[in-house]
Design a protein around this motif. Structure first.
Motif, PDB file in Angstrom:
ATOM      1  N   GLY A 250      89.126   3.021  -8.830  1.00 29.46           N
ATOM      2  CA  GLY A 250      90.447   2.551  -9.260  1.00 29.46           C
ATOM      3  C   GLY A 250      90.772   1.167  -8.723  1.00 29.46           C
ATOM      4  O   GLY A 250      91.288   0.312  -9.453  1.00 29.46           O
ATOM      5  N   ILE A 251      90.460   0.925  -7.457  1.00 27.57           N
ATOM      6  CA  ILE A 251      90.745  -0.374  -6.848  1.00 27.57           C
ATOM      7  C   ILE A 251      89.920  -1.467  -7.502  1.00 27.57           C
ATOM      8  O   ILE A 251      90.440  -2.526  -7.859  1.00 27.57           O
ATOM      9  N   ILE A 252      88.629  -1.233  -7.691  1.00 27.61           N
ATOM     10  CA  ILE A 252      87.775  -2.271  -8.256  1.00 27.61           C
ATOM     11  C   ILE A 252      88.121  -2.550  -9.724  1.00 27.61           C
ATOM     12  O   ILE A 252      88.066  -3.689 -10.178  1.00 27.61           O
ATOM     13  N   ILE A 253      88.539  -1.529 -10.461  1.00 25.46           N
ATOM     14  CA  ILE A 253      88.988  -1.751 -11.845  1.00 25.46           C
ATOM     15  C   ILE A 253      90.245  -2.607 -11.850  1.00 25.46           C
ATOM     16  O   ILE A 253      90.370  -3.545 -12.648  1.00 25.46           O
TER      17      ILE A 253
ATOM     18  N   PHE B  23      84.155  -6.270 -18.106  1.00 26.98           N
ATOM     19  CA  PHE B  23      85.141  -7.331 -17.918  1.00 26.98           C
ATOM     20  C   PHE B  23      84.401  -8.658 -17.910  1.00 26.98           C
ATOM     21  O   PHE B  23      83.318  -8.754 -17.316  1.00 26.98           O
ATOM     22  N   LEU B  24      84.968  -9.672 -18.543  1.00 25.25           N
ATOM     23  CA  LEU B  24      84.359 -11.002 -18.567  1.00 25.25           C
ATOM     24  C   LEU B  24      85.172 -11.947 -17.698  1.00 25.25           C
ATOM     25  O   LEU B  24      86.387 -12.078 -17.868  1.00 25.25           O
ATOM     26  N   VAL B  25      84.481 -12.598 -16.754  1.00 21.05           N
ATOM     27  CA  VAL B  25      85.111 -13.581 -15.864  1.00 21.05           C
ATOM     28  C   VAL B  25      84.224 -14.824 -15.900  1.00 21.05           C
ATOM     29  O   VAL B  25      83.130 -14.822 -15.328  1.00 21.05           O
ATOM     30  N   GLY B  26      84.675 -15.855 -16.619  1.00 19.60           N
ATOM     31  CA  GLY B  26      83.854 -17.053 -16.765  1.00 19.60           C
ATOM     32  C   GLY B  26      82.533 -16.685 -17.411  1.00 19.60           C
ATOM     33  O   GLY B  26      82.495 -16.060 -18.463  1.00 19.60           O
ATOM     34  N   GLN B  27      81.433 -17.055 -16.758  1.00 12.08           N
ATOM     35  CA  GLN B  27      80.101 -16.770 -17.300  1.00 12.08           C
ATOM     36  C   GLN B  27      79.524 -15.461 -16.758  1.00 12.08           C
ATOM     37  O   GLN B  27      78.341 -15.196 -16.918  1.00 12.08           O
ATOM     38  N   THR B  28      80.388 -14.633 -16.175  1.00 11.16           N
ATOM     39  CA  THR B  28      79.934 -13.399 -15.535  1.00 11.16           C
ATOM     40  C   THR B  28      80.465 -12.170 -16.255  1.00 11.16           C
ATOM     41  O   THR B  28      81.641 -12.093 -16.609  1.00 11.16           O
ATOM     42  N   ARG B  29      79.574 -11.215 -16.425  1.00 15.15           N
ATOM     43  CA  ARG B  29      79.923  -9.896 -16.945  1.00 15.15           C
ATOM     44  C   ARG B  29      80.061  -8.970 -15.747  1.00 15.15           C
ATOM     45  O   ARG B  29      79.117  -8.820 -14.972  1.00 15.15           O
ATOM     46  N   ILE B  30      81.231  -8.376 -15.589  1.00 16.02           N
ATOM     47  CA  ILE B  30      81.440  -7.368 -14.548  1.00 16.02           C
ATOM     48  C   ILE B  30      81.352  -6.014 -15.237  1.00 16.02           C
ATOM     49  O   ILE B  30      82.104  -5.735 -16.170  1.00 16.02           O
ATOM     50  N   HIS B  31      80.409  -5.198 -14.783  1.00 20.41           N
ATOM     51  CA  HIS B  31      80.258  -3.841 -15.307  1.00 20.41           C
ATOM     52  C   HIS B  31      80.704  -2.868 -14.225  1.00 20.41           C
ATOM     53  O   HIS B  31      80.215  -2.933 -13.099  1.00 20.41           O
ATOM     54  N   ILE B  32      81.607  -1.986 -14.562  1.00 19.12           N
ATOM     55  CA  ILE B  32      81.983  -0.907 -13.655  1.00 19.12           C
ATOM     56  C   ILE B  32      81.557   0.374 -14.363  1.00 19.12           C
ATOM     57  O   ILE B  32      82.086   0.717 -15.419  1.00 19.12           O
ATOM     58  N   ASP B  33      80.558   1.016 -13.779  1.00 14.93           N
ATOM     59  CA  ASP B  33      79.867   2.119 -14.445  1.00 14.93           C
ATOM     60  C   ASP B  33      80.091   3.450 -13.734  1.00 14.93           C
ATOM     61  O   ASP B  33      80.033   3.518 -12.514  1.00 14.93           O
ATOM     62  N   THR B  34      80.294   4.479 -14.532  1.00 11.62           N
ATOM     63  CA  THR B  34      80.233   5.852 -14.046  1.00 11.62           C
ATOM     64  C   THR B  34      78.980   6.436 -14.676  1.00 11.62           C
ATOM     65  O   THR B  34      78.895   6.574 -15.900  1.00 11.62           O
TER      66      THR B  34
ATOM     67  N   SER C  74      89.871 -10.890 -14.812  1.00 13.43           N
ATOM     68  CA  SER C  74      89.527 -11.164 -16.213  1.00 13.43           C
ATOM     69  C   SER C  74      90.751 -11.340 -17.106  1.00 13.43           C
ATOM     70  O   SER C  74      90.605 -11.741 -18.259  1.00 13.43           O
ATOM     71  N   ALA C  75      91.925 -11.027 -16.567  1.00 19.73           N
ATOM     72  CA  ALA C  75      93.167 -11.047 -17.359  1.00 19.73           C
ATOM     73  C   ALA C  75      92.998 -10.197 -18.623  1.00 19.73           C
ATOM     74  O   ALA C  75      93.397 -10.572 -19.723  1.00 19.73           O
ATOM     75  N   SER C  76      92.357  -9.029 -18.453  1.00 22.60           N
ATOM     76  CA  SER C  76      92.154  -8.126 -19.587  1.00 22.60           C
ATOM     77  C   SER C  76      92.089  -6.686 -19.093  1.00 22.60           C
ATOM     78  O   SER C  76      91.956  -6.439 -17.905  1.00 22.60           O
ATOM     79  N   GLU C  77      92.154  -5.761 -20.030  1.00 22.97           N
ATOM     80  CA  GLU C  77      92.000  -4.343 -19.718  1.00 22.97           C
ATOM     81  C   GLU C  77      90.537  -3.938 -19.696  1.00 22.97           C
ATOM     82  O   GLU C  77      90.207  -2.820 -19.324  1.00 22.97           O
ATOM     83  N   GLY C  78      89.662  -4.843 -20.121  1.00 24.49           N
ATOM     84  CA  GLY C  78      88.239  -4.524 -20.197  1.00 24.49           C
ATOM     85  C   GLY C  78      87.928  -3.722 -21.447  1.00 24.49           C
ATOM     86  O   GLY C  78      88.821  -3.324 -22.194  1.00 24.49           O
TER      87      GLY C  78
END
Length: 170
Positions: free
Chosen positions: A14-17, A107-118, A24-28
């Motif tokens: 929850g914290i990392i999301i 989530f997209l942040v600049g040129q980085t893709r952040i993946h939060i996986d279960t 990312s200024a988005s919901e992902g």
């Protein structure tokens, strides 16, 4: 294509999301994936199937080390009409290792893709993929990854070295 990656276990998803949403200024985007890994002599080969039935065939090479690492990969889209047939051919020719099922938040942040996986059978993880631009050094990509790790409150002791398939195979 090349990127710099890190992968880490997540103690409080929850914290990392929440942090990723702010960065990312988005919901992902929520993506359900099933990755079938095939036996190959070097690197990794997987057929990724999405909830829609469409897929991607992905080959990649990445060292099994903790922290930022260079990943080289090739991928091609597979229309849903061809996914089952391709999986059958690859299983007959190479044999499969394991299937990894996960729900990914992207989530997209600049040129980085952040993946939060279960990941089914493993738990929660975070992965960063810094997509290197033409002429950009691995060192620059590593700095971007380390900066985002800090912002996401990912500690070095949470880093993992391999792929989810490696953890499932233990």
């Amino acid at each position: 294509m090349k990127n710099v990656e890190i992968k880490a276990t997540v103690k409080n998803i929850g914290i990392i999301i929440d942090i990723a949403k702010k960065l990312s200024a988005s919901e992902g985007i929520v993506i359900k994936q099933e990755d079938t890994f095939f036996n190959v002599t070097q690197g990794r080969l997987k057929l990724r199937v999405f909830e829609s039935g469409d897929g991607e065939l992905i080959y990649y090479e990445r060292p099994n080390i903790e922290g930022p690492k260079l990943s080289s990969f090739e991928k091609t889209d597979i229309p849903r009409d061809n996914v089952v047939g391709l999986r059958n051919v690859l299983e007959a020719a190479l044999g499969s290792k394991h299937v990894v099922r996960k729900v990914r938040r992207l989530f997209l942040v600049g040129q980085t893709r952040i993946h939060i996986d279960t990941v089914e059978g493993l738990g929660d993880f975070m992965e960063l993929e810094v997509c290197l631009k033409e002429g950009q050094s691995v060192n620059e990509g590593e700095k971007i990854a380390e900066d985002l790790m800090e912002k996401l409150q990912v500690h070095k002791d949470n880093l993992i070295s391999g792929a989810y398939v490696d953890l499932l195979s233990i």
